[in-house]
Design a protein around this motif. Structure first.
Motif, PDB file in Angstrom:
ATOM      1  N   ARG A  17      41.046  41.496  35.471  1.00 29.79           N
ATOM      2  CA  ARG A  17      42.222  41.353  34.595  1.00 29.79           C
ATOM      3  C   ARG A  17      42.635  42.710  34.039  1.00 29.79           C
ATOM      4  NH1 ARG A  17      39.150  37.230  31.756  1.00 29.79           N
ATOM      5  NH2 ARG A  17      39.161  35.491  33.194  1.00 29.79           N
ATOM      6  N   ARG A  18      41.663  43.485  33.605  1.00 35.87           N
ATOM      7  CA  ARG A  18      41.967  44.815  33.051  1.00 35.87           C
ATOM      8  C   ARG A  18      42.542  45.746  34.105  1.00 35.87           C
ATOM      9  NH1 ARG A  18      36.861  44.249  30.739  1.00 35.87           N
ATOM     10  NH2 ARG A  18      36.010  45.632  32.326  1.00 35.87           N
ATOM     11  N   GLU A  19      42.073  45.614  35.352  1.00 38.98           N
ATOM     12  CA  GLU A  19      42.468  46.520  36.428  1.00 38.98           C
ATOM     13  C   GLU A  19      43.488  45.883  37.374  1.00 38.98           C
ATOM     14  OE1 GLU A  19      38.745  47.535  38.246  1.00 38.98           O
ATOM     15  OE2 GLU A  19      37.984  48.473  36.422  1.00 38.98           O
ATOM     16  N   ALA A  20      44.329  45.024  36.851  1.00 34.26           N
ATOM     17  CA  ALA A  20      45.307  44.309  37.681  1.00 34.26           C
ATOM     18  C   ALA A  20      46.213  45.285  38.434  1.00 34.26           C
ATOM     19  CB  ALA A  20      46.160  43.391  36.807  1.00 34.26           C
ATOM     20  N   THR A  21      46.549  44.903  39.662  1.00 37.33           N
ATOM     21  CA  THR A  21      47.475  45.717  40.453  1.00 37.33           C
ATOM     22  C   THR A  21      48.885  45.555  39.902  1.00 37.33           C
ATOM     23  OG1 THR A  21      48.026  43.971  42.022  1.00 37.33           O
ATOM     24  CG2 THR A  21      46.060  45.314  42.515  1.00 37.33           C
ATOM     25  N   ILE A  22      49.772  46.436  40.302  1.00 39.35           N
ATOM     26  CA  ILE A  22      51.171  46.341  39.876  1.00 39.35           C
ATOM     27  C   ILE A  22      51.784  45.018  40.335  1.00 39.35           C
ATOM     28  CG2 ILE A  22      52.046  47.607  41.876  1.00 39.35           C
ATOM     29  CD1 ILE A  22      53.463  47.749  38.305  1.00 39.35           C
TER      30      ILE A  22
END
Length: 119
Positions: A17-22
């Motif tokens: 969730r923190r590192e979600a893609t664009i």
């Protein structure tokens, strides 16, 4: 039959969730703005898998596939069968579809949620 998340799935889901893609961010924003009556969660653990987006009420999972998924077709099919076995309908979209046809993606998701609610 409900499968519980595997050990370590919850911290991994939080990290995703923190590192979600664009592309995930774009879809997440559209889901909240354009389908406000349909509540989705992000990065939801299901047994050995983590679904990109899930609506428990609609029994609907939305998966976004990047370039790497072109080389893991069978693994994605196994994953889809597992999630369907959990009672969910699975929709898959390529990242490019989010950029090129977000309106069409949202229409498909909305229609699938409506069909699922009627079952």
């Amino acid at each position: 039959m409900k499968s519980y998340p595997m050990a370590g799935a919850v911290p991994r889901a939080r990290r995703l969730r923190r590192e979600a893609t664009i592309f995930e961010r774009m879809l997440w924003s559209a889901l909240r703005e354009r389908l406000p009556g349909l509540r989705f969660r992000r990065q939801v653990p299901f047994g050995p898998y983590i679904a990109d987006f899930a609506s428990h009420r609609a029994r609907l999972i939305v998966e976004l596939d990047g370039d790497g998924h072109a080389f893991q077709i069978e693994a994605d099919a196994v994953r889809t069968r597992f999630l369907e076995g959990e009672g969910y309908r699975v929709l898959r979209f390529w990242n490019a579809e989010i950029v090129e046809n977000l309106d069409g993606v949202m229409e498909t998701i909305g229609a699938a949620a409506t069909l699922t609610d009627c079952d």
